[in-house]
Enzyme design. Structure first.
Site, PDB file in Angstrom:
ATOM      1  N   GLY A   1      71.089  61.261  19.166  1.00 33.72           N
ATOM      2  CA  GLY A   1      70.680  60.188  20.082  1.00 33.72           C
ATOM      3  C   GLY A   1      71.333  58.854  19.790  1.00 33.72           C
ATOM      4  N   LYS A   2      70.801  57.842  20.460  1.00 38.11           N
ATOM      5  CA  LYS A   2      71.344  56.489  20.329  1.00 38.11           C
ATOM      6  C   LYS A   2      71.102  55.936  18.931  1.00 38.11           C
ATOM      7  CE  LYS A   2      68.357  55.001  23.346  1.00 38.11           C
ATOM      8  NZ  LYS A   2      67.584  56.236  23.490  1.00 38.11           N
ATOM      9  N   GLU A   3      69.900  56.157  18.426  1.00 40.46           N
ATOM     10  CA  GLU A   3      69.525  55.517  17.170  1.00 40.46           C
ATOM     11  C   GLU A   3      69.672  56.408  15.955  1.00 40.46           C
ATOM     12  OE1 GLU A   3      65.596  54.188  17.962  1.00 40.46           O
ATOM     13  OE2 GLU A   3      66.279  52.652  19.336  1.00 40.46           O
TER      14      GLU A   3
ATOM     15  N   VAL B   1      68.419  64.123  14.861  1.00 34.03           N
ATOM     16  CA  VAL B   1      67.311  64.935  14.355  1.00 34.03           C
ATOM     17  C   VAL B   1      67.871  66.321  14.019  1.00 34.03           C
ATOM     18  CG1 VAL B   1      65.042  65.934  14.854  1.00 34.03           C
ATOM     19  CG2 VAL B   1      65.591  63.635  15.686  1.00 34.03           C
TER      20      VAL B   1
ATOM     21  N   LYS C   1      64.568  63.399  10.825  1.00 37.31           N
ATOM     22  CA  LYS C   1      65.130  62.359  11.680  1.00 37.31           C
ATOM     23  C   LYS C   1      65.916  61.387  10.806  1.00 37.31           C
ATOM     24  CE  LYS C   1      63.687  59.113  15.267  1.00 37.31           C
ATOM     25  NZ  LYS C   1      62.576  58.740  16.143  1.00 37.31           N
TER      26      LYS C   1
ATOM     27  N   GLU D   1      56.885  67.663  10.265  1.00 45.70           N
ATOM     28  CA  GLU D   1      56.647  69.000  10.781  1.00 45.70           C
ATOM     29  C   GLU D   1      57.551  69.253  11.993  1.00 45.70           C
ATOM     30  OE1 GLU D   1      52.795  71.260  12.848  1.00 45.70           O
ATOM     31  OE2 GLU D   1      52.689  69.163  12.268  1.00 45.70           O
TER      32      GLU D   1
ATOM     33  N   ASP E   1      56.116  53.261  23.251  1.00 47.61           N
ATOM     34  CA  ASP E   1      57.263  53.872  23.944  1.00 47.61           C
ATOM     35  C   ASP E   1      56.899  55.257  24.474  1.00 47.61           C
ATOM     36  OD1 ASP E   1      59.857  54.038  24.941  1.00 47.61           O
ATOM     37  OD2 ASP E   1      60.691  54.814  23.073  1.00 47.61           O
TER      38      ASP E   1
ATOM     39  N   ASP F   1      58.261  60.144  18.092  1.00 48.03           N
ATOM     40  CA  ASP F   1      59.039  58.907  18.138  1.00 48.03           C
ATOM     41  C   ASP F   1      58.145  57.660  18.010  1.00 48.03           C
ATOM     42  OD1 ASP F   1      61.285  57.445  18.298  1.00 48.03           O
ATOM     43  OD2 ASP F   1      61.811  57.944  20.357  1.00 48.03           O
TER      44      ASP F   1
HETATM   45  N1  LIG Z   1      59.139  67.030  14.992  1.00 42.91           N
HETATM   46  C1  LIG Z   1      60.035  67.458  15.869  1.00 42.91           C
HETATM   47  N2  LIG Z   1      60.124  68.778  16.159  1.00 42.91           N
HETATM   48  C2  LIG Z   1      61.041  69.237  17.049  1.00 42.91           C
HETATM   49  N3  LIG Z   1      61.915  68.449  17.703  1.00 42.91           N
HETATM   50  C3  LIG Z   1      61.879  67.117  17.465  1.00 42.91           C
HETATM   51  C4  LIG Z   1      60.937  66.560  16.551  1.00 42.91           C
HETATM   52  N4  LIG Z   1      61.126  65.229  16.503  1.00 42.91           N
HETATM   53  C5  LIG Z   1      62.132  64.964  17.349  1.00 42.91           C
HETATM   54  N5  LIG Z   1      62.588  66.078  17.943  1.00 42.91           N
HETATM   55  C6  LIG Z   1      63.702  66.165  18.916  1.00 42.91           C
HETATM   56  O1  LIG Z   1      64.621  65.118  18.661  1.00 42.91           O
HETATM   57  C7  LIG Z   1      64.739  64.256  19.781  1.00 42.91           C
HETATM   58  C8  LIG Z   1      64.869  62.807  19.337  1.00 42.91           C
HETATM   59  O2  LIG Z   1      63.715  62.422  18.634  1.00 42.91           O
HETATM   60  P1  LIG Z   1      63.049  61.004  18.843  1.00 42.91           P
HETATM   61  O3  LIG Z   1      62.598  60.844  20.243  1.00 42.91           O
HETATM   62  O4  LIG Z   1      62.041  60.862  17.772  1.00 42.91           O
HETATM   63  O5  LIG Z   1      64.260  60.053  18.504  1.00 42.91           O
HETATM   64  P2  LIG Z   1      64.972  58.919  19.371  1.00 42.91           P
HETATM   65  O6  LIG Z   1      65.227  57.827  18.443  1.00 42.91           O
HETATM   66  O7  LIG Z   1      64.251  58.661  20.629  1.00 42.91           O
HETATM   67  O8  LIG Z   1      66.300  59.577  19.745  1.00 42.91           O
HETATM   68  P3  LIG Z   1      67.076  59.320  21.094  1.00 42.91           P
HETATM   69  O9  LIG Z   1      67.996  58.231  20.758  1.00 42.91           O
HETATM   70  O10 LIG Z   1      67.698  60.662  21.343  1.00 42.91           O
HETATM   71  O11 LIG Z   1      66.122  58.951  22.182  1.00 42.91           O
HETATM   72  C9  LIG Z   1      63.515  64.521  20.622  1.00 42.91           C
HETATM   73  O12 LIG Z   1      63.755  64.275  21.962  1.00 42.91           O
HETATM   74  C10 LIG Z   1      63.229  65.970  20.343  1.00 42.91           C
HETATM   75  O13 LIG Z   1      64.013  66.786  21.182  1.00 42.91           O
HETATM   76 MG   LIG Z   2      62.731  59.366  21.688  1.00 43.91          MG
END
Ligand SMILES: Nc1ncnc2c1ncn2[C@@H]1O[C@H](COP(=O)(O)OP(=O)(O)OP(=O)(O)O)[C@@H](O)[C@H]1O
Ligand SMILES: [Mg+2]
Length: 259
Positions: free
Chosen positions: A64-66, A69, A83, A151, A195, A212
């Protein structure tokens, strides 16, 4: 430095300039900078492995942007999600706005890396608060520097899908559950996610799991009520398209009156 001063855009800009000049003084280019940060993240992964938190990193679940995972396997053969926040993230300013005003991070120094590390810890702590009041969230396992282990939500074959990609069988039931989570979070954990959207809810075995939590703020944060209203508004708008109607003001008042 007071948190107010830190909040203002000018000082953030100054901070950015200071960092840029520091980096140029050291004489490293962008690529090397990334490599250096990668090295430190790698070191954190080594710590996780030697500390027996994980055994093998499986594969990336999301880029992702930030940050990224990954899925990993523990020595006990359990699946976990890891993450990793990118230290060179361009969304740094976005991040600092949610850290500022949070009494748990008052003593934060102004170093970019420190802020990313604090952000990771903040997500860990927020997850723990939500988990403790029995909201469906990934159980937090460990946070070191810019790496958070939690988890894994999903099946052996694949991670749980985002709510936005799922055709909900019972939208009203899911809507009620999510509003109940928002309410519980606020009234029992003093927490506002800030969010919530169909991008930050996973659907696993027909149940919603909120993820998130980096942006999450405590009730005492100066913008907590605004963020709470926005969360409620976003959920309501999404479900409106699925023919679930509700009264935003009523829900907002009910939640804020409860506490
Ligand atoms: N505990 C978890 N179990 C399974 N998949 C996860 C889990 N946490 C995150 N993910 C996957 O990783 C992706 C990104 O996680 P998260 O939304 O926490 O980060 P983000 O900072 O929003 O990343 P992005 O920049 O992609 O939006 C989620 O959309 C999901 O698909
Ligand atoms: Mg997210």
């Amino acid at each position: 430095m007071s948190s107010d001063k830190f909040l203002d855009k000018k000082s953030l800009k100054k901070l950015d300039r200071e960092l840029e000049s520091l980096i140029s003084k050291i004489g490293i280019d962008r690529k090397t900078q990334d490599e250096v940060f990668d090295k430190s993240t790698l070191h954190t992964f080594e710590k996780l492995i030697s500390g027996r938190v994980i055994d093998i990193v499986d594969f990336p679940i999301s880029t992702g942007k930030e940050g990224n995972v990954f899925r990993a396997i523990t020595p006990e053969k359990k699946l976990v999600a890891i993450k990793v926040y990118r230290v060179t993230t361009s969304t740094f300013k976005h991040i600092s706005n949610y850290i500022i005003g949070d009494p748990r991070f008052k003593s934060l120094s102004k170093n970019r890396r420190d802020i990313i590390y604090a952000w990771t810890k903040k997500e860990y702590k927020n997850l723990q608060r939500a988990y403790d009041v029995k909201i469906n969230v990934p159980r937090p396992i460990k946070s070191i520097n810019n790496v958070l282990v939690m988890e894994y939500i999903g099946m052996e074959s694949m991670a749980a899908p985002l709510m936005k990609d799922v055709k909900l069988k019972e939208p009203k039931k899911i809507f009620d559950k999510i509003i109940d989570f928002i309410s519980k979070m606020y009234t029992q954990a003093d927490l506002v996610h800030s969010d919530i959207s169909a991008y930050n809810i996973l659907m696993h075995k027909d149940k919603p799991y909120i993820i998130d939590f980096g942006q999450g703020v405590l009730k005492g944060h100066p913008n907590s009520l605004e963020f709470l209203r926005r969360d409620i508004h976003n959920v309501i708008s999404y479900f409106k398209r699925l023919n679930v109607s509700s009264d935003e003001n009523k829900i907002f008042q009910k939640i804020t009156k409860k506490s």
